[in-house]
Write an enzyme that holds these catalytic residues in place. Structure first.
Site, PDB file in Angstrom:
ATOM      1  N   GLY A 186      38.199  44.625  34.192  1.00  0.00           N
ATOM      2  CA  GLY A 186      38.585  46.166  33.048  1.00  0.00           C
ATOM      3  C   GLY A 186      37.859  46.643  34.166  1.00  0.00           C
TER       4      GLY A 186
ATOM      5  N   HIS B  54      43.972  47.142  40.413  1.00  0.00           N
ATOM      6  CA  HIS B  54      43.954  46.059  41.040  1.00  0.00           C
ATOM      7  C   HIS B  54      42.104  46.388  40.697  1.00  0.00           C
ATOM      8  CE1 HIS B  54      46.771  45.396  44.360  1.00  0.00           C
ATOM      9  NE2 HIS B  54      45.860  44.392  44.638  1.00  0.00           N
TER      10      HIS B  54
END
Length: 327
Positions: free
Chosen positions: A76, A70
């Site tokens: 990122g 997640h």
């Protein structure tokens, strides 16, 4: 570089780097053994704490693995999934419906590292190391983790809702969303194998049981016997019940989930979609026929590749002292 005290300044600074650096896998500043001199026992400390946690709460293996997923798939791999918000507008609040847990356990790892090496190990790196140690603790193979990530300043719930690939995604969406992050169709099916450990709330797949096309019907691609079994646990609109994603093997990292997919018992639409692509289905077939001959090694390779997504450059971000807030 310390974060300015004003949130707006943090946001503008973070957005500048976010748009300058492509979302695809980068990882130029990462390397194996990054903390070798500054905190030589860092990885050993993470392993020890995670071992203690899983010895008393083995059900946390899945959530702890998925925290890294997640994190990397939204902004990122820069630890934004861990940030708190006084107005409940950070990523973690968007992820509540996904049953994401393990935040306190990450804090426990961070506390141990801060005691040994204050201000050295980033929270983003902790997520990557924890994911590896969870895989190993549940029966997977060890793989070297590249470290050296910086922690971001910004976490926005709307970005999480927008960017996280939903469990209802079809194969076209899955391949496209992975590709824009520098991940291949092979990475897609391999990383989907992470569903071999952990549980899910009923809500992400409830439509497959009760209202697949909006006419009160079930998903015809889902095995009818499995539908009947799931309905015993998951009633319509159930938001609280947890079911094992890999029944009978949800705490063991193995290839049994691939076998379930081939038997039309993959829990999510996104799992069933792996049968709709020749490359992903061929990988599933091969692993089942060969007893997972390459999967365990492949998983480590794909995890390292995923761990490079959107890594902040050296001049950006910080190393948080506490994972839930910027310094």
């Amino acid at each position: 570089m310390a974060c300015p005290k004003l949130f707006l300044s943090c946001l503008l600074l973070e957005l500048m780097f976010f748009f300058l650096v492509p979302e695809v896998a980068q990882g130029h500043s990462l390397k194996v053994g990054f903390y070798g001199k500054a905190c030589p026992n860092a990885e050993a400390i993470v392993k020890e704490v995670i071992g203690q946690i899983l010895s008393v709460a083995p059900s946390l293996s899945g959530p702890l693995l998925r925290l890294h997923f997640h994190d990397c798939f939204v902004r990122g791999c820069e630890g934004s999934v861990l940030l708190d918000s006084p107005t409940y507008q950070s990523e973690k609040y968007a992820f509540r419906k996904h049953g994401l847990r393990g935040y306190q356990e990450i804090d426990r790892v961070k506390t141990a590292l801060e005691k040994a090496c204050p201000g050295i190990v980033s929270c983003a790196d902790i997520l990557a190391l924890v994911a590896r140690d969870v895989v190993v603790a549940t029966g997977g193979l060890f793989y070297d983790v590249e470290t050296g990530r910086r922690d971001g300043y910004v976490s926005i719930s709307e970005e999480a809702r927008r960017d996280l690939i939903p469990p209802t995604a079809n194969i076209t969406t899955l391949k496209a969303d992975f590709a824009k992050r520098g991940l291949s169709a092979k990475d897609l099916v391999i990383l989907s194998g992470g569903h071999t450990i952990g549980n899910s709330h009923c809500s992400p797949f409830s439509n497959r049981l009760y209202n697949f096309t909006g006419k009160g019907d079930a998903d015809p691609t889902l095995d009818s016997n499995y539908i009947a079994r799931l309905k015993l646990s998951c009633k319509p609109n159930d938001q609280t019940t947890l079911v094992e994603m890999d029944p009978g093997s949800a705490r063991t990292f193995d290839i049994k989930y691939f076998d379930l997919i081939l038997k039309r018992r993959g829990l999510f639409t996104s799992d069933a979609a792996l049968l709709d692509d020749n490359q992903t289905k061929a990988y599933l077939d091969f692993q089942i026929k060969t007893g997972g001959s390459t999967f365990f090694k492949d998983f480590g390779v794909s995890m390292v590749k995923m761990g490079r997504i959107g890594v902040l450059p050296k001049m950006a971000g910080e190393v948080r002292k506490v994972c839930t807030k910027v310094n």
